[in-house]
Design a protein around this motif. Structure first.
Motif, PDB file in Angstrom:
ATOM      1  N   VAL A   6       0.814  -1.227   0.000  1.00 51.46           N
ATOM      2  CA  VAL A   6       0.000   0.000   0.000  1.00 51.46           C
ATOM      3  C   VAL A   6       0.843   1.272   0.000  1.00 51.46           C
ATOM      4  O   VAL A   6       0.345   2.347  -0.329  1.00 51.46           O
ATOM      5  CB  VAL A   6      -0.976   0.013   1.197  1.00 51.46           C
ATOM      6  N   ARG A   7       2.108   1.166   0.406  1.00 56.52           N
ATOM      7  CA  ARG A   7       3.046   2.287   0.399  1.00 56.52           C
ATOM      8  C   ARG A   7       2.416   3.563   0.987  1.00 56.52           C
ATOM      9  O   ARG A   7       2.226   4.577   0.306  1.00 56.52           O
ATOM     10  CB  ARG A   7       3.566   2.559  -1.009  1.00 56.52           C
ATOM     11  N   PRO A   8       2.091   3.548   2.273  1.00 60.19           N
ATOM     12  CA  PRO A   8       1.438   4.719   2.885  1.00 60.19           C
ATOM     13  C   PRO A   8       2.385   5.905   2.984  1.00 60.19           C
ATOM     14  O   PRO A   8       3.608   5.744   3.043  1.00 60.19           O
ATOM     15  CB  PRO A   8       1.057   4.203   4.276  1.00 60.19           C
ATOM     16  N   ASP A   9       1.799   7.094   3.020  1.00 58.60           N
ATOM     17  CA  ASP A   9       2.588   8.313   3.242  1.00 58.60           C
ATOM     18  C   ASP A   9       2.897   8.524   4.715  1.00 58.60           C
ATOM     19  O   ASP A   9       3.858   9.205   5.065  1.00 58.60           O
ATOM     20  CB  ASP A   9       1.829   9.532   2.721  1.00 58.60           C
ATOM     21  N   VAL A  10       2.055   7.961   5.582  1.00 64.25           N
ATOM     22  CA  VAL A  10       2.236   8.115   7.028  1.00 64.25           C
ATOM     23  C   VAL A  10       1.535   6.950   7.708  1.00 64.25           C
ATOM     24  O   VAL A  10       0.555   6.400   7.190  1.00 64.25           O
ATOM     25  CB  VAL A  10       1.676   9.484   7.517  1.00 64.25           C
ATOM     26  N   ILE A  11       2.048   6.562   8.874  1.00 59.52           N
ATOM     27  CA  ILE A  11       1.501   5.432   9.623  1.00 59.52           C
ATOM     28  C   ILE A  11       1.090   5.897  11.013  1.00 59.52           C
ATOM     29  O   ILE A  11       1.852   6.578  11.703  1.00 59.52           O
ATOM     30  CB  ILE A  11       2.539   4.293   9.749  1.00 59.52           C
ATOM     31  N   SER A  12      -0.123   5.525  11.426  1.00 57.85           N
ATOM     32  CA  SER A  12      -0.568   5.701  12.806  1.00 57.85           C
ATOM     33  C   SER A  12      -0.268   4.389  13.535  1.00 57.85           C
ATOM     34  O   SER A  12      -0.839   3.356  13.207  1.00 57.85           O
ATOM     35  CB  SER A  12      -2.063   6.014  12.839  1.00 57.85           C
ATOM     36  N   MET A  13       0.627   4.436  14.522  1.00 58.87           N
ATOM     37  CA  MET A  13       1.151   3.215  15.148  1.00 58.87           C
ATOM     38  C   MET A  13       0.716   3.078  16.603  1.00 58.87           C
ATOM     39  O   MET A  13       1.075   3.910  17.450  1.00 58.87           O
ATOM     40  CB  MET A  13       2.686   3.211  15.073  1.00 58.87           C
ATOM     41  N   ASP A  14      -0.071   2.047  16.887  1.00 58.96           N
ATOM     42  CA  ASP A  14      -0.347   1.692  18.276  1.00 58.96           C
ATOM     43  C   ASP A  14       0.945   1.159  18.880  1.00 58.96           C
ATOM     44  O   ASP A  14       1.744   0.510  18.202  1.00 58.96           O
ATOM     45  CB  ASP A  14      -1.437   0.620  18.306  1.00 58.96           C
ATOM     46  N   ILE A  15       1.157   1.405  20.164  1.00 64.60           N
ATOM     47  CA  ILE A  15       2.428   1.010  20.768  1.00 64.60           C
ATOM     48  C   ILE A  15       2.332  -0.319  21.497  1.00 64.60           C
ATOM     49  O   ILE A  15       3.322  -1.023  21.664  1.00 64.60           O
ATOM     50  CB  ILE A  15       2.941   2.142  21.706  1.00 64.60           C
ATOM     51  N   ARG A  16       1.131  -0.694  21.955  1.00 64.41           N
ATOM     52  CA  ARG A  16       0.938  -1.966  22.646  1.00 64.41           C
ATOM     53  C   ARG A  16       0.240  -2.920  21.701  1.00 64.41           C
ATOM     54  O   ARG A  16      -0.976  -2.859  21.522  1.00 64.41           O
ATOM     55  CB  ARG A  16       0.123  -1.767  23.928  1.00 64.41           C
ATOM     56  N   LEU A  17       1.004  -3.799  21.058  1.00 62.55           N
ATOM     57  CA  LEU A  17       0.478  -4.705  20.045  1.00 62.55           C
ATOM     58  C   LEU A  17       0.770  -6.149  20.415  1.00 62.55           C
ATOM     59  O   LEU A  17       1.776  -6.430  21.092  1.00 62.55           O
ATOM     60  CB  LEU A  17       1.118  -4.408  18.675  1.00 62.55           C
ATOM     61  N   PRO A  18      -0.054  -7.086  19.970  1.00 62.87           N
ATOM     62  CA  PRO A  18       0.287  -8.512  20.155  1.00 62.87           C
ATOM     63  C   PRO A  18       1.464  -8.863  19.253  1.00 62.87           C
ATOM     64  O   PRO A  18       1.681  -8.233  18.220  1.00 62.87           O
ATOM     65  CB  PRO A  18      -0.994  -9.227  19.691  1.00 62.87           C
ATOM     66  N   GLY A  19       2.259  -9.838  19.666  1.00 65.29           N
ATOM     67  CA  GLY A  19       3.442 -10.175  18.870  1.00 65.29           C
ATOM     68  C   GLY A  19       4.488  -9.097  19.018  1.00 65.29           C
ATOM     69  O   GLY A  19       4.796  -8.653  20.125  1.00 65.29           O
ATOM     70  N   ILE A  20       5.018  -8.609  17.915  1.00 65.88           N
ATOM     71  CA  ILE A  20       5.995  -7.524  18.012  1.00 65.88           C
ATOM     72  C   ILE A  20       5.254  -6.229  18.362  1.00 65.88           C
ATOM     73  O   ILE A  20       4.193  -5.932  17.813  1.00 65.88           O
ATOM     74  CB  ILE A  20       6.815  -7.380  16.711  1.00 65.88           C
ATOM     75  N   ASP A  21       5.798  -5.485  19.303  1.00 68.13           N
ATOM     76  CA  ASP A  21       5.112  -4.273  19.742  1.00 68.13           C
ATOM     77  C   ASP A  21       5.398  -3.112  18.785  1.00 68.13           C
ATOM     78  O   ASP A  21       6.135  -3.255  17.791  1.00 68.13           O
ATOM     79  CB  ASP A  21       5.471  -3.919  21.179  1.00 68.13           C
ATOM     80  N   GLY A  22       4.831  -1.955  19.094  1.00 67.97           N
ATOM     81  CA  GLY A  22       4.986  -0.804  18.227  1.00 67.97           C
ATOM     82  C   GLY A  22       6.420  -0.342  18.113  1.00 67.97           C
ATOM     83  O   GLY A  22       6.833   0.186  17.066  1.00 67.97           O
ATOM     84  N   LEU A  23       7.215  -0.510  19.171  1.00 68.79           N
ATOM     85  CA  LEU A  23       8.622  -0.123  19.115  1.00 68.79           C
ATOM     86  C   LEU A  23       9.370  -0.974  18.098  1.00 68.79           C
ATOM     87  O   LEU A  23      10.087  -0.454  17.233  1.00 68.79           O
ATOM     88  CB  LEU A  23       9.253  -0.261  20.508  1.00 68.79           C
ATOM     89  N   GLU A  24       9.213  -2.286  18.182  1.00 71.94           N
ATOM     90  CA  GLU A  24       9.907  -3.168  17.250  1.00 71.94           C
ATOM     91  C   GLU A  24       9.377  -2.985  15.829  1.00 71.94           C
ATOM     92  O   GLU A  24      10.143  -3.015  14.862  1.00 71.94           O
ATOM     93  CB  GLU A  24       9.755  -4.630  17.690  1.00 71.94           C
ATOM     94  N   ALA A  25       8.064  -2.789  15.699  1.00 69.07           N
ATOM     95  CA  ALA A  25       7.501  -2.548  14.373  1.00 69.07           C
ATOM     96  C   ALA A  25       8.088  -1.271  13.767  1.00 69.07           C
ATOM     97  O   ALA A  25       8.406  -1.225  12.570  1.00 69.07           O
ATOM     98  CB  ALA A  25       5.983  -2.435  14.458  1.00 69.07           C
ATOM     99  N   THR A  26       8.247  -0.229  14.587  1.00 62.74           N
ATOM    100  CA  THR A  26       8.851   1.017  14.120  1.00 62.74           C
ATOM    101  C   THR A  26      10.273   0.776  13.642  1.00 62.74           C
ATOM    102  O   THR A  26      10.679   1.233  12.560  1.00 62.74           O
ATOM    103  CB  THR A  26       8.838   2.069  15.240  1.00 62.74           C
ATOM    104  N   ARG A  27      11.056   0.063  14.447  1.00 59.55           N
ATOM    105  CA  ARG A  27      12.443  -0.226  14.055  1.00 59.55           C
ATOM    106  C   ARG A  27      12.505  -0.944  12.712  1.00 59.55           C
ATOM    107  O   ARG A  27      13.304  -0.605  11.838  1.00 59.55           O
ATOM    108  CB  ARG A  27      13.117  -1.075  15.130  1.00 59.55           C
ATOM    109  N   ARG A  28      11.647  -1.953  12.531  1.00 58.46           N
ATOM    110  CA  ARG A  28      11.698  -2.742  11.296  1.00 58.46           C
ATOM    111  C   ARG A  28      11.228  -1.938  10.095  1.00 58.46           C
ATOM    112  O   ARG A  28      11.817  -2.026   9.006  1.00 58.46           O
ATOM    113  CB  ARG A  28      10.866  -4.013  11.463  1.00 58.46           C
ATOM    114  N   ILE A  29      10.176  -1.147  10.282  1.00 57.46           N
ATOM    115  CA  ILE A  29       9.697  -0.320   9.179  1.00 57.46           C
ATOM    116  C   ILE A  29      10.769   0.672   8.756  1.00 57.46           C
ATOM    117  O   ILE A  29      11.022   0.869   7.560  1.00 57.46           O
ATOM    118  CB  ILE A  29       8.396   0.405   9.576  1.00 57.46           C
TER     119      ILE A  29
END
Length: 373
Positions: A42-65
Motif C-alpha cells: 500500500v506504500r502509505p505516506d504516514v503510519i498511525s502506530m499503536d504502541i501496545r500490540l500482540p506479537g511484536i510491539d509498536g517499538l519493534e515494528a517502528t524499528r523494522r519499518i
C-alpha cells in the motif's frame, strides 16, 4: 495506514481520518506483523502506530519499518500508562516522528480536540521525508533528515571567548555557595518534531556533574510531559524533572517545561511557570523561554535551538544573542525537521550552527573556566 489491535479503537481512528478530506485510509491492520506485510503493497505516506500490540510491539515494528521502508510514523499511545509511555519515547528514539494521545469515545468532552490533533499530526508528518541513518552506538537510530521548505544554511560563526557564560567568583566557590542570583551559567534548549531523541543524545553526552542548570522546552501533548521527563531522566546522566514554579535551578539538573504552560527564568534566577496565551501558537514556547533568559541572565547564558517544525524560538534566540549570550542552532544534516533552526539561521540568531553530536562538546567547553590567553 492504521496499526491498532483494538477493533473499537481501529474503527474510531478510521472514522477520525475519514473526517479530514486531506487524508485517505489505505489500510487498517491489527498487528505489527500485518503492517510489515502490507507496507510494501500500500506504500502509505504516514503510519498511525499503536504502541501496545500482540506479537511484536509498536517499538519493534517502528524499528523494522524504518530499516526496511522508512515511512513517517505517528505513535498513538495511552498517555497515562507508564509502560506505554516508555515504549512510545523509545519508538521516537527509533525513528517515529511524534506521539499523540489515543482517541476517546465520540461522546467524551475531549474527543474533538484529540481527533483534531491526530489528523493534524498525520497530515504534517506525511510530508516529512525520512531516510535510513547509520547506527549510533549499539542502537540503530533511524529518523527523518533533510529540510522542509527551508533555505540552505549560511556559514556559521565561531563562538568567541567573550560569549561564554560567566563563572562564579572564587571566594564564593571556596565558601561552598554561589554568588547571589544565578548559578554559574545557564543553558536553555528547545525542540519540536524530533526533539525527544535529540534531547536524549544531547543530554546523554553531558557529564552528570555538568556545571550549569538546563531548561528545556519540547512541543508535545500536555498529557505526555511527565512521562517524557521520567523517560529522559532514565536515559541520560543528568537529573531530569518537570519544572516547578519558584524553584531555583541547580547545576547538573534539567528542567522540562510542563504541558501547556510557559517556562521562564524569573527575577533572581527562579523558575517561573505561566498560563499566558500561546506565542506563535505554542505553549510552552521556546521564544518565551529564550527571551526570559536573555533578560534574566544576559551573557551568562547559552541558548540552543534544535530540530522542529515552524519558527518557534528563533526570535527569542536572537534576543539572547543580542544580550550577549552564546547561541547555537542545529545543523540541517542532523535535524529531523530543519524548520526552527533554519528560522534562527535566517535571523542570524545563531552564533554557531552545529550537527547534533557536536553541540554537547561545545557546551562543555563553553562552561569551562577561561584559561590563559
Amino acid at each position: 495506514m492504521l496499526v491498532e489491535d483494538s477493533l473499537v479503537v481501529r474503527q474510531l481512528l478510521a472514522h477520525i481520518v475519514s473526517r479530514d478530506p486531506r487524508l485517505a485510509l489505505v489500510a487498517a491492520v491489527a498487528s505489527g506483523e500485518e503492517a510489515l506485510r502490507e507496507i510494501a503493497r500500500v506504500r502509505p505516506d504516514v503510519i498511525s502506530m499503536d504502541i501496545r500490540l500482540p506479537g511484536i510491539d509498536g517499538l519493534e515494528a517502528t524499528r523494522r519499518i524504518m530499516a526496511l521502508q522508512p515511512t513517517p510514523i505517528v505513535v498513538v499511545a495511552d498517555a497515562v500508562e507508564d509502560a506505554s509511555l516508555r515504549i512510545s519515547m523509545n519508538a521516537l528514539r527509533a525513528g517515529a516522528l511524534s506521539v499523540v494521545e489515543k482517541p476517546v469515545g465520540t461522546g467524551h468532552r475531549a474527543y474533538e480536540a484529540i481527533a483534531d490533533e491526530i489528523c493534524t499530526q498525520l497530515r504534517i508528518m506525511s510530508q516529512v521525508p525520512v531516510i535510513r541513518r547509520r547506527p549510533i552506538g549499539a542502537e540503530r537510530l533511524i529518523g527523518a533528515e533533510r529540510l522542509i521548505g527551508a533555505e540552505r544554511l549560511i556559514g556559521a560563526e565561531r563562538l568567541t571567548g567573550a560569549e561564554r557564560p560567566g563563572r562564579p567568583d572564587a571566594a564564593a566557590r571556596e565558601e561552598g555557595r554561589e554568588p547571589a542570583g544565578l548559578a554559574p551559567g545557564l543553558v536553555a534548549v528547545a525542540a519540536s518534531t524530533g526533539g525527544p531523541p535529540a534531547f536524549a543524545k544531547l543530554l546523554g553526552a553531558l557529564p552528570a556533574d555538568f556545571p550549569a542548570p538546563i531548561l528545556l522546552v519540547q512541543h508535545m501533548g500536555a498529557a505526555f510531559m511527565e512521562g517524557f521527563a521520567d523517560w529522559l531522566n532514565g536515559v541520560v546522566p543528568l537529573a531530569v524533572a518537570v519544572a516547578r514554579d519558584g524553584v531555583r535551578p541547580l547545576p547538573g539538573h534539567a528542567y522540562v517545561a510542563p504541558g501547556d504552560r510557559h517556562l521562564a527564568l524569573g527575577p533572581g534566577g527562579l523558575l517561573s511557570l505561566s498560563d499566558a496565551p500561546p506565542v506563535g501558537g505554542q505553549r510552552p514556547s521556546a521564544t518565551v523561554l529564550f527571551r526570559s533568559v536573555a533578560r534574566a541572565a544576559g551573557p551568562r547564558a547559552l541558548g540552543v535551538l534544535l530540530t522542529g517544525m515552524g519558527e518557534d524560538g528563533a526570535a527569542g534566540l536572537l534576543d539572547m544573542r543580542q544580550a550577549g549570550a552564546a547561541t547555537i542552532a542545529e545543523h540541517e544534516s542532523s535535524a529531523v525537521v530543519y524548520g526552527m533552526p533554519a528560522a534562527a539561521v535566517r535571523l542570524r540568531a545563531a552564533a554557531a550552527v552545529l550537527p547534533l553530536d557536536l553541540i554537547a562538546p561545545r557546551l562543555v567547553r563553553a562552561l569551562q573556566p577561561a584559561g590563559p590567553p
